[in-house]
Design a protein around this motif. Structure first.
Motif, PDB file in Angstrom:
ATOM      1  N   ILE A  20       0.875  -1.179   0.000  1.00  0.00           N
ATOM      2  CA  ILE A  20       0.000   0.000   0.000  1.00  0.00           C
ATOM      3  C   ILE A  20       0.904   1.219   0.000  1.00  0.00           C
ATOM      4  CG2 ILE A  20      -1.738   1.298   1.269  1.00  0.00           C
ATOM      5  CD1 ILE A  20      -2.914  -1.287   2.195  1.00  0.00           C
ATOM      6  N   ASP A  21       1.079   1.809  -1.172  1.00  0.00           N
ATOM      7  CA  ASP A  21       1.902   3.005  -1.320  1.00  0.00           C
ATOM      8  C   ASP A  21       0.995   4.225  -1.263  1.00  0.00           C
ATOM      9  OD1 ASP A  21       0.652   2.393  -3.692  1.00  0.00           O
ATOM     10  OD2 ASP A  21       2.259   3.182  -4.949  1.00  0.00           O
ATOM     11  N   ILE A  22       0.659   4.596  -0.054  1.00  0.00           N
ATOM     12  CA  ILE A  22      -0.345   5.639   0.155  1.00  0.00           C
ATOM     13  C   ILE A  22       0.346   6.977   0.378  1.00  0.00           C
ATOM     14  CG2 ILE A  22      -0.519   5.262   2.629  1.00  0.00           C
ATOM     15  CD1 ILE A  22      -3.564   5.578   2.280  1.00  0.00           C
ATOM     16  N   SER A  23      -0.195   8.028  -0.239  1.00  0.00           N
ATOM     17  CA  SER A  23       0.416   9.349  -0.112  1.00  0.00           C
ATOM     18  C   SER A  23       0.062   9.979   1.237  1.00  0.00           C
ATOM     19  CB  SER A  23      -0.011  10.252  -1.267  1.00  0.00           C
ATOM     20  OG  SER A  23      -1.422  10.284  -1.357  1.00  0.00           O
ATOM     21  N   THR A  24      -1.222  10.018   1.580  1.00  0.00           N
ATOM     22  CA  THR A  24      -1.645  10.502   2.895  1.00  0.00           C
ATOM     23  C   THR A  24      -2.696   9.544   3.437  1.00  0.00           C
ATOM     24  OG1 THR A  24      -3.454  11.863   2.060  1.00  0.00           O
ATOM     25  CG2 THR A  24      -1.297  12.918   2.221  1.00  0.00           C
ATOM     26  N   ILE A  25      -2.770   9.456   4.740  1.00  0.00           N
ATOM     27  CA  ILE A  25      -3.709   8.532   5.368  1.00  0.00           C
ATOM     28  C   ILE A  25      -5.152   8.993   5.181  1.00  0.00           C
ATOM     29  CG2 ILE A  25      -3.815   9.506   7.687  1.00  0.00           C
ATOM     30  CD1 ILE A  25      -3.186   6.396   8.454  1.00  0.00           C
ATOM     31  N   ASP A  26      -5.345  10.254   4.805  1.00  0.00           N
ATOM     32  CA  ASP A  26      -6.703  10.751   4.552  1.00  0.00           C
ATOM     33  C   ASP A  26      -7.323  10.100   3.322  1.00  0.00           C
ATOM     34  OD1 ASP A  26      -6.465  12.438   6.736  1.00  0.00           O
ATOM     35  OD2 ASP A  26      -5.680  14.090   5.520  1.00  0.00           O
ATOM     36  N   ASP A  27      -6.491   9.602   2.404  1.00  0.00           N
ATOM     37  CA  ASP A  27      -6.977   8.956   1.187  1.00  0.00           C
ATOM     38  C   ASP A  27      -7.400   7.509   1.417  1.00  0.00           C
ATOM     39  OD1 ASP A  27      -6.478  11.248  -0.247  1.00  0.00           O
ATOM     40  OD2 ASP A  27      -4.465  10.606  -0.833  1.00  0.00           O
ATOM     41  N   PHE A  28      -7.275   7.011   2.630  1.00  0.00           N
ATOM     42  CA  PHE A  28      -7.574   5.619   2.958  1.00  0.00           C
ATOM     43  C   PHE A  28      -9.016   5.520   3.445  1.00  0.00           C
ATOM     44  CE2 PHE A  28      -7.549   1.933   5.800  1.00  0.00           C
ATOM     45  CZ  PHE A  28      -6.913   0.995   5.010  1.00  0.00           C
ATOM     46  N   ASN A  29      -9.809   4.623   2.850  1.00  0.00           N
ATOM     47  CA  ASN A  29     -11.227   4.525   3.160  1.00  0.00           C
ATOM     48  C   ASN A  29     -11.629   3.050   3.208  1.00  0.00           C
ATOM     49  OD1 ASN A  29     -13.883   5.218   3.536  1.00  0.00           O
ATOM     50  ND2 ASN A  29     -14.274   5.638   1.388  1.00  0.00           N
ATOM     51  N   VAL A  30     -12.429   2.671   4.196  1.00  0.00           N
ATOM     52  CA  VAL A  30     -12.937   1.306   4.309  1.00  0.00           C
ATOM     53  C   VAL A  30     -14.453   1.363   4.223  1.00  0.00           C
ATOM     54  CG1 VAL A  30     -13.085  -0.754   5.754  1.00  0.00           C
ATOM     55  CG2 VAL A  30     -10.994   0.590   5.752  1.00  0.00           C
ATOM     56  N   MET A  31     -15.034   0.485   3.397  1.00  0.00           N
ATOM     57  CA  MET A  31     -16.483   0.477   3.207  1.00  0.00           C
ATOM     58  C   MET A  31     -17.050  -0.903   3.520  1.00  0.00           C
ATOM     59  SD  MET A  31     -16.874   2.640  -0.283  1.00  0.00           S
ATOM     60  CE  MET A  31     -18.616   2.899  -0.053  1.00  0.00           C
TER      61      MET A  31
ATOM     62  N   ASN B 164       0.911   7.339  -7.044  1.00  0.00           N
ATOM     63  CA  ASN B 164       0.822   7.608  -8.476  1.00  0.00           C
ATOM     64  C   ASN B 164      -0.531   8.213  -8.863  1.00  0.00           C
ATOM     65  OD1 ASN B 164      -0.769   5.399  -7.998  1.00  0.00           O
ATOM     66  ND2 ASN B 164       0.258   4.047  -9.446  1.00  0.00           N
ATOM     67  N   ASN B 165      -1.296   8.688  -7.871  1.00  0.00           N
ATOM     68  CA  ASN B 165      -2.627   9.284  -8.062  1.00  0.00           C
ATOM     69  C   ASN B 165      -3.613   8.321  -8.703  1.00  0.00           C
ATOM     70  OD1 ASN B 165      -2.003  11.707  -6.863  1.00  0.00           O
ATOM     71  ND2 ASN B 165      -1.251  12.593  -8.764  1.00  0.00           N
ATOM     72  N   ARG B 166      -3.422   7.049  -8.519  1.00  0.00           N
ATOM     73  CA  ARG B 166      -4.324   6.013  -9.032  1.00  0.00           C
ATOM     74  C   ARG B 166      -5.076   5.413  -7.852  1.00  0.00           C
ATOM     75  NH1 ARG B 166      -2.553   0.409 -10.684  1.00  0.00           N
ATOM     76  NH2 ARG B 166      -4.489  -0.461 -11.447  1.00  0.00           N
ATOM     77  N   THR B 167      -6.380   5.214  -8.016  1.00  0.00           N
ATOM     78  CA  THR B 167      -7.181   4.628  -6.950  1.00  0.00           C
ATOM     79  C   THR B 167      -7.036   3.112  -6.988  1.00  0.00           C
ATOM     80  OG1 THR B 167      -8.757   6.434  -7.075  1.00  0.00           O
ATOM     81  CG2 THR B 167      -9.493   4.434  -5.983  1.00  0.00           C
ATOM     82  N   HIS B 168      -6.711   2.531  -5.840  1.00  0.00           N
ATOM     83  CA  HIS B 168      -6.544   1.088  -5.703  1.00  0.00           C
ATOM     84  C   HIS B 168      -7.643   0.567  -4.789  1.00  0.00           C
ATOM     85  CE1 HIS B 168      -2.498   1.179  -7.474  1.00  0.00           C
ATOM     86  NE2 HIS B 168      -2.344   2.311  -6.807  1.00  0.00           N
ATOM     87  N   SER B 169      -7.980  -0.714  -4.943  1.00  0.00           N
ATOM     88  CA  SER B 169      -8.965  -1.314  -4.051  1.00  0.00           C
ATOM     89  C   SER B 169      -8.501  -2.699  -3.618  1.00  0.00           C
ATOM     90  CB  SER B 169     -10.330  -1.409  -4.735  1.00  0.00           C
ATOM     91  OG  SER B 169     -10.266  -2.332  -5.798  1.00  0.00           O
ATOM     92  N   VAL B 170      -8.807  -3.010  -2.369  1.00  0.00           N
ATOM     93  CA  VAL B 170      -8.556  -4.326  -1.797  1.00  0.00           C
ATOM     94  C   VAL B 170      -9.883  -4.796  -1.221  1.00  0.00           C
ATOM     95  CG1 VAL B 170      -7.254  -5.670  -0.104  1.00  0.00           C
ATOM     96  CG2 VAL B 170      -6.184  -3.686  -1.192  1.00  0.00           C
ATOM     97  N   ILE B 171     -10.424  -5.894  -1.762  1.00  0.00           N
ATOM     98  CA  ILE B 171     -11.687  -6.429  -1.268  1.00  0.00           C
ATOM     99  C   ILE B 171     -11.361  -7.647  -0.419  1.00  0.00           C
ATOM    100  CG2 ILE B 171     -13.897  -7.445  -1.899  1.00  0.00           C
ATOM    101  CD1 ILE B 171     -13.732  -5.802  -4.504  1.00  0.00           C
ATOM    102  N   LEU B 172     -11.780  -7.609   0.842  1.00  0.00           N
ATOM    103  CA  LEU B 172     -11.499  -8.675   1.795  1.00  0.00           C
ATOM    104  C   LEU B 172     -12.744  -9.522   1.990  1.00  0.00           C
ATOM    105  CD1 LEU B 172      -9.767  -6.353   4.357  1.00  0.00           C
ATOM    106  CD2 LEU B 172      -8.599  -8.026   2.942  1.00  0.00           C
ATOM    107  N   LEU B 173     -12.631 -10.783   1.706  1.00  0.00           N
ATOM    108  CA  LEU B 173     -13.710 -11.733   1.871  1.00  0.00           C
ATOM    109  C   LEU B 173     -13.087 -12.968   2.481  1.00  0.00           C
ATOM    110  CD1 LEU B 173     -16.747 -12.078   1.059  1.00  0.00           C
ATOM    111  CD2 LEU B 173     -15.938 -13.167  -0.997  1.00  0.00           C
ATOM    112  N   GLY B 174     -13.738 -13.607   3.430  1.00  0.00           N
ATOM    113  CA  GLY B 174     -13.159 -14.770   4.091  1.00  0.00           C
ATOM    114  C   GLY B 174     -12.614 -15.788   3.093  1.00  0.00           C
ATOM    115  N   GLY B 175     -11.310 -16.009   3.069  1.00  0.00           N
ATOM    116  CA  GLY B 175     -10.699 -16.981   2.176  1.00  0.00           C
ATOM    117  C   GLY B 175     -10.317 -16.429   0.821  1.00  0.00           C
TER     118      GLY B 175
END
Length: 160
Positions: A29-40, A86-97
């Motif tokens: 996770i190459d994040i520029s600022t922690i404010d750009d981090f969001n969990v839904m 790199n100003n690109r939006t990334h997503s990580v989807i967490l699902l059991g397994g």
């Protein structure tokens, strides 16, 4: 070269390619600022402190994953979104397994993905409702997820 030797060479090349492709890796996770981090969850953003965000980032980066075509999955989904350096939006989807990182499915190795989901469950549950008592005759209940607010007046409280 005989046909058996050609087949053996092709099998060896295929095995090497599969080994390279299936090697374990970590999510960076190459994040520029922690404010750009969001969990839904359930389409709603979860309000998190900077410490909770840092904890989740560390847990996600510690997860070892391997590419998998159809990993088994169960449980509830959390979607982590962030804007990288790199100003690109990334997503990580967490699902059991199963973990989907930028639309590619991975199989998590170990129990770290379950720990992340359990920690997000704790954070999500603790942020569901806020109760504000302004005085004994009025109680305000706020759902922090969708912003709905209900106020119970004194006569309603006596009926309870």
């Amino acid at each position: 070269m005989t046909r058996k030797k050609k087949l053996l060479i092709c099998c060896i090349i295929l095995a090497v390619v599969l080994i390279i492709f299936m090697r374990p890796r970590h999510i960076r996770i190459d994040i520029s600022t922690i404010d750009d981090f969001n969990v839904m969850r359930e389409g709603y953003s979860i309000a998190m402190t900077d410490e909770e965000k840092s904890e989740i980032i560390d847990m996600v980066e510690d997860t070892t994953i391997i590419p998998w075509l159809f990993p088994p999955s169960s449980g509830w989904t959390y979607k982590v979104m962030y804007t990288g350096n790199n100003n690109r939006t990334h997503s990580v989807i967490l699902l059991g397994g199963k973990i989907t990182y930028d639309n590619i499915s991975y199989l998590p190795i170990g129990s770290n993905s379950e720990k992340i989901i359990n920690r997000l469950d704790e954070i999500y549950s603790s942020k569901l409702v806020t109760v504000q008592i302004t005085n004994a005759s009025q109680i305000t209940i706020i759902n922090d997820i969708n912003g709905r607010e209900v106020t119970l007046e004194g006569r309603q409280l006596s009926e309870l």
